[in-house]
Design a protein around this motif. Structure first.
Motif, PDB file in Angstrom:
ATOM      1  N   ALA A 165       0.835  -1.205   0.000  1.00  0.00           N
ATOM      2  CA  ALA A 165       0.000   0.000   0.000  1.00  0.00           C
ATOM      3  C   ALA A 165       0.872   1.259   0.000  1.00  0.00           C
ATOM      4  N   LYS A 166       1.971   1.226   0.725  1.00  0.00           N
ATOM      5  CA  LYS A 166       2.906   2.360   0.732  1.00  0.00           C
ATOM      6  C   LYS A 166       3.466   2.591  -0.670  1.00  0.00           C
ATOM      7  N   ASP A 167       3.868   1.513  -1.323  1.00  0.00           N
ATOM      8  CA  ASP A 167       4.384   1.624  -2.692  1.00  0.00           C
ATOM      9  C   ASP A 167       3.291   2.085  -3.657  1.00  0.00           C
ATOM     10  N   LEU A 168       2.091   1.591  -3.465  1.00  0.00           N
ATOM     11  CA  LEU A 168       0.976   2.030  -4.310  1.00  0.00           C
ATOM     12  C   LEU A 168       0.688   3.515  -4.097  1.00  0.00           C
ATOM     13  N   ASN A 169       0.859   4.006  -2.871  1.00  0.00           N
ATOM     14  CA  ASN A 169       0.687   5.438  -2.629  1.00  0.00           C
ATOM     15  C   ASN A 169       1.751   6.249  -3.365  1.00  0.00           C
ATOM     16  N   SER A 170       2.947   5.727  -3.456  1.00  0.00           N
ATOM     17  CA  SER A 170       3.995   6.383  -4.242  1.00  0.00           C
ATOM     18  C   SER A 170       3.597   6.407  -5.715  1.00  0.00           C
ATOM     19  N   LYS A 174       9.493   6.370 -15.781  1.00  0.00           N
ATOM     20  CA  LYS A 174       9.541   6.357 -14.311  1.00  0.00           C
ATOM     21  C   LYS A 174       8.389   5.535 -13.735  1.00  0.00           C
ATOM     22  N   LEU A 175       7.187   5.710 -14.280  1.00  0.00           N
ATOM     23  CA  LEU A 175       6.045   4.931 -13.805  1.00  0.00           C
ATOM     24  C   LEU A 175       6.295   3.433 -13.992  1.00  0.00           C
ATOM     25  N   LEU A 176       6.866   3.054 -15.116  1.00  0.00           N
ATOM     26  CA  LEU A 176       7.162   1.645 -15.372  1.00  0.00           C
ATOM     27  C   LEU A 176       8.155   1.088 -14.355  1.00  0.00           C
ATOM     28  N   GLN A 177       9.143   1.875 -13.967  1.00  0.00           N
ATOM     29  CA  GLN A 177      10.096   1.428 -12.932  1.00  0.00           C
ATOM     30  C   GLN A 177       9.373   1.142 -11.618  1.00  0.00           C
ATOM     31  N   ILE A 178       8.526   2.072 -11.222  1.00  0.00           N
ATOM     32  CA  ILE A 178       7.776   1.919  -9.965  1.00  0.00           C
ATOM     33  C   ILE A 178       6.850   0.708 -10.050  1.00  0.00           C
ATOM     34  N   GLU A 179       6.156   0.560 -11.171  1.00  0.00           N
ATOM     35  CA  GLU A 179       5.209  -0.542 -11.337  1.00  0.00           C
ATOM     36  C   GLU A 179       5.914  -1.898 -11.330  1.00  0.00           C
ATOM     37  N   ARG A 180       7.096  -1.974 -11.918  1.00  0.00           N
ATOM     38  CA  ARG A 180       7.842  -3.235 -11.912  1.00  0.00           C
ATOM     39  C   ARG A 180       8.291  -3.604 -10.490  1.00  0.00           C
ATOM     40  N   GLN A 181       8.647  -2.607  -9.701  1.00  0.00           N
ATOM     41  CA  GLN A 181       9.010  -2.866  -8.308  1.00  0.00           C
ATOM     42  C   GLN A 181       7.796  -3.387  -7.535  1.00  0.00           C
ATOM     43  N   ILE A 182       6.643  -2.759  -7.771  1.00  0.00           N
ATOM     44  CA  ILE A 182       5.417  -3.211  -7.111  1.00  0.00           C
ATOM     45  C   ILE A 182       5.046  -4.613  -7.589  1.00  0.00           C
ATOM     46  N   LEU A 183       5.192  -4.867  -8.874  1.00  0.00           N
ATOM     47  CA  LEU A 183       4.888  -6.187  -9.435  1.00  0.00           C
ATOM     48  C   LEU A 183       5.725  -7.261  -8.749  1.00  0.00           C
ATOM     49  N   SER A 242       4.395  -7.590  -5.160  1.00  0.00           N
ATOM     50  CA  SER A 242       3.057  -8.177  -5.084  1.00  0.00           C
ATOM     51  C   SER A 242       3.109  -9.667  -5.397  1.00  0.00           C
ATOM     52  N   GLY A 243       4.029 -10.075  -6.267  1.00  0.00           N
ATOM     53  CA  GLY A 243       4.215 -11.501  -6.518  1.00  0.00           C
ATOM     54  C   GLY A 243       4.709 -12.215  -5.273  1.00  0.00           C
ATOM     55  N   ASP A 244       5.661 -11.591  -4.599  1.00  0.00           N
ATOM     56  CA  ASP A 244       6.207 -12.161  -3.360  1.00  0.00           C
ATOM     57  C   ASP A 244       5.140 -12.251  -2.266  1.00  0.00           C
ATOM     58  N   ASP A 248       1.960 -12.802  -2.825  1.00  0.00           N
ATOM     59  CA  ASP A 248       0.812 -13.560  -3.357  1.00  0.00           C
ATOM     60  C   ASP A 248      -0.426 -12.682  -3.525  1.00  0.00           C
ATOM     61  N   ASP A 249      -0.195 -11.408  -3.848  1.00  0.00           N
ATOM     62  CA  ASP A 249      -1.283 -10.438  -4.027  1.00  0.00           C
ATOM     63  C   ASP A 249      -1.620 -10.354  -5.518  1.00  0.00           C
ATOM     64  N   GLU A 250      -2.479 -11.266  -5.947  1.00  0.00           N
ATOM     65  CA  GLU A 250      -2.832 -11.358  -7.359  1.00  0.00           C
ATOM     66  C   GLU A 250      -3.570 -10.105  -7.852  1.00  0.00           C
ATOM     67  N   GLY A 251      -4.353  -9.466  -6.995  1.00  0.00           N
ATOM     68  CA  GLY A 251      -5.081  -8.260  -7.399  1.00  0.00           C
ATOM     69  C   GLY A 251      -4.137  -7.146  -7.813  1.00  0.00           C
ATOM     70  N   THR A 252      -3.152  -6.860  -6.967  1.00  0.00           N
ATOM     71  CA  THR A 252      -2.171  -5.820  -7.281  1.00  0.00           C
ATOM     72  C   THR A 252      -1.293  -6.267  -8.448  1.00  0.00           C
ATOM     73  N   ASN A 253      -0.916  -7.544  -8.435  1.00  0.00           N
ATOM     74  CA  ASN A 253      -0.077  -8.098  -9.493  1.00  0.00           C
ATOM     75  C   ASN A 253      -0.740  -7.926 -10.863  1.00  0.00           C
ATOM     76  N   SER A 254      -2.001  -8.280 -10.946  1.00  0.00           N
ATOM     77  CA  SER A 254      -2.747  -8.179 -12.202  1.00  0.00           C
ATOM     78  C   SER A 254      -2.857  -6.725 -12.672  1.00  0.00           C
ATOM     79  N   MET A 255      -3.128  -5.834 -11.732  1.00  0.00           N
ATOM     80  CA  MET A 255      -3.244  -4.415 -12.074  1.00  0.00           C
ATOM     81  C   MET A 255      -1.924  -3.898 -12.634  1.00  0.00           C
ATOM     82  N   MET A 256      -0.818  -4.231 -11.978  1.00  0.00           N
ATOM     83  CA  MET A 256       0.498  -3.769 -12.447  1.00  0.00           C
ATOM     84  C   MET A 256       0.818  -4.357 -13.820  1.00  0.00           C
TER      85      MET A 256
END
Length: 159
Positions: A17-22, A113-122, A125-127, A129-137
């Motif tokens: 959630a912190k990363d998603l806020n970023s 820059k957005l792609l860098q952030i999204e790949r970090q979140i991806l 989120s994989g680690d 097991d958050d499929e909802g966030t993973n799918s969105m990213m």
């Protein structure tokens, strides 16, 4: 390990959630940049770019909402002030850009820059097991990679 009602590790969820806020903060600046270049674009390519920039800011606005709702789904509070967005954002801020190539380059730089952030979140989120966030990213990344390719092609460059 403590699980929340979604069956996700609460500590990993808080970090996501912190990363998603970023990401939310960066998307808000990106959105505002798109509004600015949409309003201020000038020149012979005005009609095409004005419409394209509107398409992009409409999409960015929808993504802002998706990100905020995902943060809420994870049990946290989305950032919602310009002060917070400015403090956390890493995308470049475009001010008074009216030239077509500078406007398109701002989009490319912002999406990079957005792609860098999204790949970090991806990855996180994989680690978790958050499929909802993973799918969105995954969906965001796929769309934005195509947009970068198209904008770079418009600039006469390759990815």
């Amino acid at each position: 390990m403590t699980l929340n009602s979604l069956g996700l590790d609460t500590e990993k969820t808080k970090n996501l959630a912190k990363d998603l806020n970023s990401l939310l903060a960066n998307f808000q600046i990106y959105y505002q940049n798109l509004r600015g270049i949409h309003w201020n674009i000038k020149g012979k390519r005005f009609f095409d770019l004005h419409v394209k920039f509107e398409e992009l800011y409409t999409d960015a606005n929808a993504k802002v909402d998706e990100i905020a709702e995902r943060i809420l789904t994870l049990g946290e509070t989305p950032l919602h002030t310009f002060e917070d967005y400015s403090a956390k954002a890493e995308v470049p801020v475009g001010k008074n850009i009216s030239e077509d190539e500078k406007a398109v380059q701002l989009i490319v730089d912002s999406l990079a820059k957005l792609l860098q952030i999204e790949r970090q979140i991806l990855d996180k989120s994989g680690d978790a097991d958050d499929e909802g966030t993973n799918s969105m990213m995954s969906d965001f990344i796929t769309e934005q990679e195509k947009t970068v390719w198209m904008m770079k092609a418009w600039l006469g460059e390759t990815v």
